[in-house]
Write a protein that holds these residues in place. Structure first.
Motif, PDB file in Angstrom:
ATOM      1  N   ASN A 248       0.811  -1.219   0.000  1.00 44.79           N
ATOM      2  CA  ASN A 248       0.000   0.000   0.000  1.00 44.79           C
ATOM      3  C   ASN A 248       0.847   1.273   0.000  1.00 44.79           C
ATOM      4  OD1 ASN A 248       1.020  -0.056   2.543  1.00 44.79           O
ATOM      5  ND2 ASN A 248      -0.939  -0.187   3.612  1.00 44.79           N
ATOM      6  N   GLY A 249       2.170   1.127  -0.151  1.00 42.63           N
ATOM      7  CA  GLY A 249       3.039   2.291  -0.264  1.00 42.63           C
ATOM      8  C   GLY A 249       3.662   2.757   1.025  1.00 42.63           C
ATOM      9  N   HIS A 250       3.449   2.054   2.143  1.00 43.20           N
ATOM     10  CA  HIS A 250       4.038   2.464   3.414  1.00 43.20           C
ATOM     11  C   HIS A 250       5.527   2.127   3.412  1.00 43.20           C
ATOM     12  CE1 HIS A 250       4.384   3.423   7.619  1.00 43.20           C
ATOM     13  NE2 HIS A 250       4.838   2.204   7.899  1.00 43.20           N
ATOM     14  N   ARG A 251       6.373   3.088   3.772  1.00 45.45           N
ATOM     15  CA  ARG A 251       7.819   2.931   3.700  1.00 45.45           C
ATOM     16  C   ARG A 251       8.425   2.772   5.087  1.00 45.45           C
ATOM     17  NH1 ARG A 251      10.357   7.056   2.211  1.00 45.45           N
ATOM     18  NH2 ARG A 251      11.954   6.170   0.878  1.00 45.45           N
ATOM     19  N   VAL A 252       9.359   1.794   5.206  1.00 48.00           N
ATOM     20  CA  VAL A 252      10.048   1.537   6.473  1.00 48.00           C
ATOM     21  C   VAL A 252      11.539   1.378   6.165  1.00 48.00           C
ATOM     22  CG1 VAL A 252      10.284   0.010   8.465  1.00 48.00           C
ATOM     23  CG2 VAL A 252       8.034   0.356   7.425  1.00 48.00           C
ATOM     24  N   LYS A 253      12.395   2.142   6.872  1.00 47.95           N
ATOM     25  CA  LYS A 253      13.832   2.018   6.668  1.00 47.95           C
ATOM     26  C   LYS A 253      14.324   0.729   7.320  1.00 47.95           C
ATOM     27  CE  LYS A 253      16.536   5.657   7.031  1.00 47.95           C
ATOM     28  NZ  LYS A 253      17.415   6.723   7.582  1.00 47.95           N
ATOM     29  N   ARG A 254      15.010  -0.127   6.536  1.00 40.88           N
ATOM     30  CA  ARG A 254      15.477  -1.417   7.036  1.00 40.88           C
ATOM     31  C   ARG A 254      16.982  -1.460   7.269  1.00 40.88           C
ATOM     32  NH1 ARG A 254      11.959  -5.782   6.432  1.00 40.88           N
ATOM     33  NH2 ARG A 254       9.910  -5.028   7.077  1.00 40.88           N
ATOM     34  N   LYS A 255      17.755  -0.655   6.554  1.00 39.52           N
ATOM     35  CA  LYS A 255      19.208  -0.752   6.681  1.00 39.52           C
ATOM     36  C   LYS A 255      19.858   0.574   6.336  1.00 39.52           C
ATOM     37  CE  LYS A 255      22.628  -3.836   7.325  1.00 39.52           C
ATOM     38  NZ  LYS A 255      22.746  -4.731   8.467  1.00 39.52           N
ATOM     39  N   LYS A 256      20.881   0.936   7.134  1.00 38.64           N
ATOM     40  CA  LYS A 256      21.729   2.089   6.812  1.00 38.64           C
ATOM     41  C   LYS A 256      23.165   1.582   6.696  1.00 38.64           C
ATOM     42  CE  LYS A 256      22.909   5.344   9.823  1.00 38.64           C
ATOM     43  NZ  LYS A 256      22.845   6.560  10.678  1.00 38.64           N
ATOM     44  N   LEU A 257      23.786   1.769   5.526  1.00 37.23           N
ATOM     45  CA  LEU A 257      25.119   1.241   5.250  1.00 37.23           C
ATOM     46  C   LEU A 257      26.126   2.375   5.181  1.00 37.23           C
ATOM     47  CD1 LEU A 257      24.172  -1.221   2.372  1.00 37.23           C
ATOM     48  CD2 LEU A 257      24.326  -1.736   4.795  1.00 37.23           C
TER      49      LEU A 257
END
Length: 571
Positions: A437-446
């Motif tokens: 549905n377009g909901h964004r979640v940050k999973r990783k910062k490199l």
């Protein structure tokens, strides 16, 4: 993947299709030259390929329509390399093409030689079909050959030889028929026992057979008489069917192919080779190095100092993302890039070309390319900038791409190379998961030299790359992506159904701009309005220093007045 078609002429013509698709070629202008094929310990050379050609004198590389073939001496050397850990092949200028299927080429003088990195297979995974000690094979991968002396002609006895490959539940099998040449009256028959399918193999033509679990029976039936044919070689591989449970439990593994390195002496004269990929493909990861031999040899041994010279480093980096490129070297340039201190500034004695890949140009994506915002391929590469592996530009910039996920097979995203400037806090790569549905979640910062192996079976993946003008070092990155799951049945076709995740509306939506807060003016007569405005001016940030100064003056004035009053009272 598109393959080069070469003529490897071992008494008659056969057709080869190579895994990396690339060729190394060079002009024939020296009196005598040698190269060495070397596999890691415990592995042997499989299907070495080297041939002569006559074509455009200016390029010295294979082109469609060239006369190609082998001389008798090169044919013998090529065949002797089979099933050995290492071997050497030599040639001289003025070589005559004698073994070829094109009559117009017979007797022509070659002007270039071409070769490629051969496969290396484990010695214990090499099976003779007529070896009665091992009728049933239960290893993950290997090679079955018609006889021990392949590619020389097989025996004249009448016999029926059988090998059975057992494939456990949850695995799929793959047979790659690399070469077949049999006499009339001799047969190579492959039977899929589970599905009761029989294949009567007469020619190879790079044929590949696949199936799901069960058993595969390979029969080689020969009749008595003198033989002039080579026989056959078949590679087999068992691949685990990747299911969603394997993804979440991380019980999957990658099967890596091992290639032989190609080594040769460094001498006083300039040497040059040309790396070439098929049309519409580009070079990726050309692994070239130099070595200083402890025994003054032209090939690598354990304990040798290895590294790079600065001229080869610049040429190697320039080969990335090109269809073809030149590498050259000469004597007298010391090793300047090495991880071993004692090897620094040593003079190298040989070069070593380990491997290079050819990747379809359409599967290479630049994250900073503004011409498109989403990637719809099922596999490929995502690079940080066009000049990788040179350092990325020191500019303040944000680059983004969205990777759409296959609805049935998902996607796996992992790092192939990653190097950012760790001293600059603003330089990083953010990986976001986007739901249906377009909901964004940050999973990783490199940052720095971090790695990632991210898998999702639905939704989308957004990748964000941020750079800074204060950057000093950092090559950038290359991400590789592929399907997360494998097909479970033969009818399980990979489709083009991709998740949309709300389209471009959910692709890094812009945040609303903050408006400056205005001080409210109370309603009233003109005098009240003027007083309120004067108060607002005093509260304004620009008048802060002025108010401080006025307050200091008032305090000094009051203090002076108090002191003056005390003195007056004393008098």
């Amino acid at each position: 993947m598109r393959c080069w078609v070469f003529l490897l002429l071992i008494l008659t013509t056969s057709i080869h299709c190579f895994g990396n698709g690339g060729l190394i070629s060079r002009c024939l202008f020296k009196r005598r030259e040698h190269i060495y094929f070397s596999c890691p310990k415990g592995r042997v050379i499989y299907r070495p390929t080297i041939f002569l050609g006559k074509g455009n004198q200016s390029t010295c590389s294979y082109q469609d329509g060239d006369c190609v073939g082998q001389s008798l001496s090169m044919l013998k050397q090529n065949n002797k390399c089979y099933w050995r850990e290492s071997c050497s092949v030599g040639w001289r200028n003025g070589q005559i093409i004698l073994k070829t299927d094109d009559r117009r080429c017979t007797g022509e003088t070659a002007n270039y030689v071409a070769y490629s990195n051969p496969f290396c297979i484990k010695k214990e995974h090499l099976f003779n079909i007529c070896d009665a000690n091992e009728k049933e094979i239960d290893v993950i991968e290997g090679v079955i050959r018609s006889h021990e002396e392949y590619p020389w002609s097989y025996g004249s006895a009448k016999q029926k030889c059988t090998k059975i490959i057992t494939v456990n539940q949850g695995y799929r099998w793959k047979l790659m028929i690399d070469d077949v040449e049999t006499e009339d009256g001799d047969f190579l028959i492959i039977r899929d026992i589970a599905n009761d399918i029989i294949y009567n193999v007469t020619t190879a033509l790079s044929k590949t057979l696949t199936g799901i679990s069960g058993q595969v029976e390979i029969n080689f039936i020969t009749s008595p008489g003198v033989k002039t044919s080579r026989g056959f070689v078949i590679r087999f591989q068992k691949e685990r069917i990747r299911l969603s449970t394997d993804i979440f439990n991380k019980t999957y593994s990658d099967t890596l192919q091992v290639f032989a390195s190609i080594e040769e002496c460094i001498n006083s004269k300039n040497d040059r080779i040309l790396l070439t990929c098929p049309l519409d493909e580009v070079i990726y990861k050309p692994e070239v190095s130099v070595g200083a031999s402890n025994d003054n040899l032209c090939y690598h041994r354990d304990g040798d100092c290895t590294g790079l010279i600065h001229t080869l480093l610049a040429q190697r980096n320039g080969c990335y993302w090109s269809n073809s490129c030149n590498l050259s070297w000469r004597e007298g340039i010391p090793i300047t890039m090495t991880s071993v201190e004692r090897c620094f500034i040593l003079m190298p004695s040989y070069t070593m070309m380990s491997y290079f890949q050819c990747v379809p140009k359409g599967q290479v994506h630049n994250i900073c390319d503004d011409n498109y915002w989403e990637i719809t391929e099922t596999n490929g590469l995502i690079k940080s900038h066009d000049s990788f592996p040179w350092n990325y530009p020191a500019v303040t910039k944000t680059c983004r791409k969205r990777l759409r996920v296959n609805k049935k097979f998902g996607v796996r995203l992992f790092t192939d190379d990653f190097d950012l400037d760790l001293d600059t806090s603003k330089e990083r790569v953010n990986i976001w998961y986007v739901s249906l549905n377009g909901h964004r979640v940050k999973r990783k910062k490199l940052r720095g030299n971090d790695t990632v192996d991210f898998i999702t079976l639905h939704g989308c993946i957004d990748i964000e790359f941020k750079t800074s003008e204060h950057s000093k070092t950092g090559r950038g990155f290359v991400f590789r992506f592929e399907l997360a799951l494998t097909n479970q049945t033969e009818n399980d076709v990979i489709g083009d159904e991709l998740e949309t995740c709300g389209g471009k509306l959910t692709y890094f939506p812009k945040r609303p701009k903050r408006t400056k807060r205005k001080h409210k003016v109370k309603k009233g007569n003109k005098g009240d309005v003027k007083k309120q405005r004067s108060r607002n001016k005093k509260r304004a940030p620009g008048n802060k220093n002025r108010r401080k100064m006025l307050n200091r003056r008032r305090r000094k004035f009051k203090k002076g007045k108090r002191l003056h009053g005390k003195q007056h009272r004393k008098n």
